[in-house]
Design a protein around this motif. Structure first.
Motif, PDB file in Angstrom:
ATOM      1  N   LYS A 162       0.832  -1.212   0.000  1.00 54.96           N
ATOM      2  CA  LYS A 162       0.000   0.000   0.000  1.00 54.96           C
ATOM      3  C   LYS A 162       0.867   1.262   0.000  1.00 54.96           C
ATOM      4  N   CYS A 163       1.889   1.237  -0.854  1.00 51.84           N
ATOM      5  CA  CYS A 163       2.807   2.367  -0.985  1.00 51.84           C
ATOM      6  C   CYS A 163       2.475   3.157  -2.247  1.00 51.84           C
ATOM      7  N   PRO A 164       2.631   4.467  -2.186  1.00 51.39           N
ATOM      8  CA  PRO A 164       2.426   5.249  -3.413  1.00 51.39           C
ATOM      9  C   PRO A 164       3.567   4.985  -4.402  1.00 51.39           C
ATOM     10  N   LEU A 165       3.255   5.094  -5.675  1.00 56.05           N
ATOM     11  CA  LEU A 165       4.293   4.970  -6.698  1.00 56.05           C
ATOM     12  C   LEU A 165       5.230   6.173  -6.620  1.00 56.05           C
ATOM     13  N   PRO A 166       6.483   5.991  -7.032  1.00 59.76           N
ATOM     14  CA  PRO A 166       7.368   7.150  -7.092  1.00 59.76           C
ATOM     15  C   PRO A 166       6.806   8.175  -8.071  1.00 59.76           C
ATOM     16  N   GLN A 167       7.132   9.432  -7.842  1.00 58.63           N
ATOM     17  CA  GLN A 167       6.643  10.522  -8.678  1.00 58.63           C
ATOM     18  C   GLN A 167       7.809  11.394  -9.122  1.00 58.63           C
ATOM     19  N   PRO A 168       7.713  12.012 -10.300  1.00 56.90           N
ATOM     20  CA  PRO A 168       8.754  12.966 -10.689  1.00 56.90           C
ATOM     21  C   PRO A 168       8.919  14.031  -9.610  1.00 56.90           C
ATOM     22  N   GLY A 169      10.166  14.315  -9.281  1.00 53.35           N
ATOM     23  CA  GLY A 169      10.475  15.273  -8.224  1.00 53.35           C
ATOM     24  C   GLY A 169      10.804  14.628  -6.893  1.00 53.35           C
ATOM     25  N   ASP A 170      10.447  13.353  -6.724  1.00 48.23           N
ATOM     26  CA  ASP A 170      10.780  12.643  -5.478  1.00 48.23           C
ATOM     27  C   ASP A 170      12.292  12.532  -5.328  1.00 48.23           C
ATOM     28  N   HIS A 171      12.750  12.609  -4.100  1.00 51.11           N
ATOM     29  CA  HIS A 171      14.166  12.424  -3.775  1.00 51.11           C
ATOM     30  C   HIS A 171      14.359  11.087  -3.058  1.00 51.11           C
ATOM     31  N   SER A 172      15.460  10.425  -3.374  1.00 52.70           N
ATOM     32  CA  SER A 172      15.830   9.183  -2.689  1.00 52.70           C
ATOM     33  C   SER A 172      17.307   9.225  -2.361  1.00 52.70           C
ATOM     34  N   ILE A 173      17.647   8.738  -1.189  1.00 54.17           N
ATOM     35  CA  ILE A 173      19.048   8.558  -0.849  1.00 54.17           C
ATOM     36  C   ILE A 173      19.362   7.094  -1.088  1.00 54.17           C
ATOM     37  N   ILE A 174      20.336   6.866  -1.951  1.00 47.76           N
ATOM     38  CA  ILE A 174      20.722   5.505  -2.305  1.00 47.76           C
ATOM     39  C   ILE A 174      21.760   5.026  -1.298  1.00 47.76           C
ATOM     40  N   LEU A 175      21.486   3.874  -0.708  1.00 47.56           N
ATOM     41  CA  LEU A 175      22.349   3.284   0.306  1.00 47.56           C
ATOM     42  C   LEU A 175      23.114   2.105  -0.286  1.00 47.56           C
ATOM     43  N   ASN A 176      24.284   1.833   0.268  1.00 41.57           N
ATOM     44  CA  ASN A 176      24.977   0.587  -0.067  1.00 41.57           C
ATOM     45  C   ASN A 176      24.455  -0.494   0.885  1.00 41.57           C
ATOM     46  N   ARG A 177      24.974  -1.703   0.765  1.00 35.82           N
ATOM     47  CA  ARG A 177      24.424  -2.789   1.600  1.00 35.82           C
ATOM     48  C   ARG A 177      24.768  -2.625   3.073  1.00 35.82           C
ATOM     49  N   ALA A 178      25.755  -1.794   3.407  1.00 41.43           N
ATOM     50  CA  ALA A 178      26.085  -1.518   4.807  1.00 41.43           C
ATOM     51  C   ALA A 178      25.184  -0.431   5.394  1.00 41.43           C
ATOM     52  N   GLY A 179      24.332   0.161   4.541  1.00 41.45           N
ATOM     53  CA  GLY A 179      23.440   1.215   5.016  1.00 41.45           C
ATOM     54  C   GLY A 179      24.026   2.605   4.941  1.00 41.45           C
ATOM     55  N   ASP A 180      25.201   2.745   4.314  1.00 46.09           N
ATOM     56  CA  ASP A 180      25.821   4.069   4.163  1.00 46.09           C
ATOM     57  C   ASP A 180      25.234   4.780   2.952  1.00 46.09           C
ATOM     58  N   ALA A 181      25.042   6.093   3.079  1.00 48.99           N
ATOM     59  CA  ALA A 181      24.515   6.891   1.978  1.00 48.99           C
ATOM     60  C   ALA A 181      25.576   7.041   0.892  1.00 48.99           C
ATOM     61  N   ILE A 185      22.299  11.092  -3.647  1.00 53.17           N
ATOM     62  CA  ILE A 185      20.887  11.449  -3.667  1.00 53.17           C
ATOM     63  C   ILE A 185      20.460  11.526  -5.130  1.00 53.17           C
ATOM     64  N   ILE A 186      19.315  10.902  -5.429  1.00 51.94           N
ATOM     65  CA  ILE A 186      18.754  10.988  -6.767  1.00 51.94           C
ATOM     66  C   ILE A 186      17.412  11.716  -6.711  1.00 51.94           C
ATOM     67  N   ARG A 187      17.023  12.281  -7.857  1.00 48.68           N
ATOM     68  CA  ARG A 187      15.687  12.868  -7.984  1.00 48.68           C
ATOM     69  C   ARG A 187      15.000  12.184  -9.157  1.00 48.68           C
ATOM     70  N   THR A 188      13.817  11.674  -8.935  1.00 46.63           N
ATOM     71  CA  THR A 188      13.050  11.000  -9.975  1.00 46.63           C
ATOM     72  C   THR A 188      12.635  12.017 -11.028  1.00 46.63           C
ATOM     73  N   THR A 189      12.822  11.634 -12.302  1.00 46.37           N
ATOM     74  CA  THR A 189      12.462  12.521 -13.410  1.00 46.37           C
ATOM     75  C   THR A 189      11.284  11.994 -14.230  1.00 46.37           C
ATOM     76  N   LYS A 190      11.067  10.676 -14.218  1.00 43.03           N
ATOM     77  CA  LYS A 190       9.998  10.091 -15.032  1.00 43.03           C
ATOM     78  C   LYS A 190       9.598   8.747 -14.444  1.00 43.03           C
ATOM     79  N   VAL A 191       8.305   8.453 -14.460  1.00 44.39           N
ATOM     80  CA  VAL A 191       7.790   7.168 -13.992  1.00 44.39           C
ATOM     81  C   VAL A 191       6.751   6.674 -14.989  1.00 44.39           C
ATOM     82  N   THR A 192       6.911   5.422 -15.413  1.00 43.60           N
ATOM     83  CA  THR A 192       5.911   4.784 -16.261  1.00 43.60           C
ATOM     84  C   THR A 192       5.633   3.395 -15.698  1.00 43.60           C
ATOM     85  N   VAL A 193       4.431   2.915 -15.932  1.00 46.50           N
ATOM     86  CA  VAL A 193       4.048   1.569 -15.508  1.00 46.50           C
ATOM     87  C   VAL A 193       3.651   0.812 -16.767  1.00 46.50           C
ATOM     88  N   VAL A 194       4.367  -0.273 -17.030  1.00 44.82           N
ATOM     89  CA  VAL A 194       4.142  -1.060 -18.243  1.00 44.82           C
ATOM     90  C   VAL A 194       4.231  -2.548 -17.908  1.00 44.82           C
TER      91      VAL A 194
END
Length: 152
Positions: free
Chosen positions: A59-78, A81-90
């Motif tokens: 029950k999570c919303p889909l990502p949206q253009p403009g959303d920010h995410s911090i990408i972590l490695n497997r140790a949990g370190d940042a 930061i990315i910003r979503t630019t486009k989302v499509t569902v196919v």
């Protein structure tokens, strides 16, 4: 560096971001989160895909253009930061060769993308008691790196 520290630094320099999600890429090997985070930080990986059934079950919303995410490695370190630019569902079978290339993995071909994502989605979907299908919807997300971790 933690996600919180990275976000504070980013906001100080680029105050446009308002909130973020911190997460690591999945994959078929334990090393996948590190490899994919590195490809992202280097600007090679500019897209990702996820199984739509997860958004329904969680029950999570889909990502949206403009959303920010911090990408972590497997140790949990940042890592960045990315910003979503486009989302499509196919449907899985309609994911394009262009999208596969933007994901930056392997030889960047659609054949490689389908092979590794079939395996990854099959494994992940068993966790929520769903079954992989080539008709299954896939959330295709494009992004750009807006803040690298210059300290390592």
């Amino acid at each position: 560096m933690t996600a919180e520290v990275m976000w504070t630094e980013y906001k100080r320099n680029v105050p446009e971001g308002t909130s973020y999600e911190a997460w690591a890429f999945g994959g078929i090997t334990p090393e996948s989160p590190d490899l994919l985070a590195d490809l992202t930080a280097r600007g090679i990986k500019t897209a990702t895909a996820s199984a739509y059934p997860f958004y329904v079950v969680e029950k999570c919303p889909l990502p949206q253009p403009g959303d920010h995410s911090i990408i972590l490695n497997r140790a949990g370190d940042a890592v960045c930061i990315i910003r979503t630019t486009k989302v499509t569902v196919v449907p899985f079978y309609d994911v394009s060769a262009e999208h596969a290339y933007k994901e930056g993995e392997g030889d960047r071909s659609l054949r490689f993308w389908r092979e590794c994502h079939t395996e990854a989605f099959r494994n992940e979907l068993t966790e929520i008691h769903e079954t992989f299908s080539e008709n299954m919807l896939v959330v295709c997300e494009e992004f750009k790196v807006v803040y690298p971790n210059r300290k390592g």
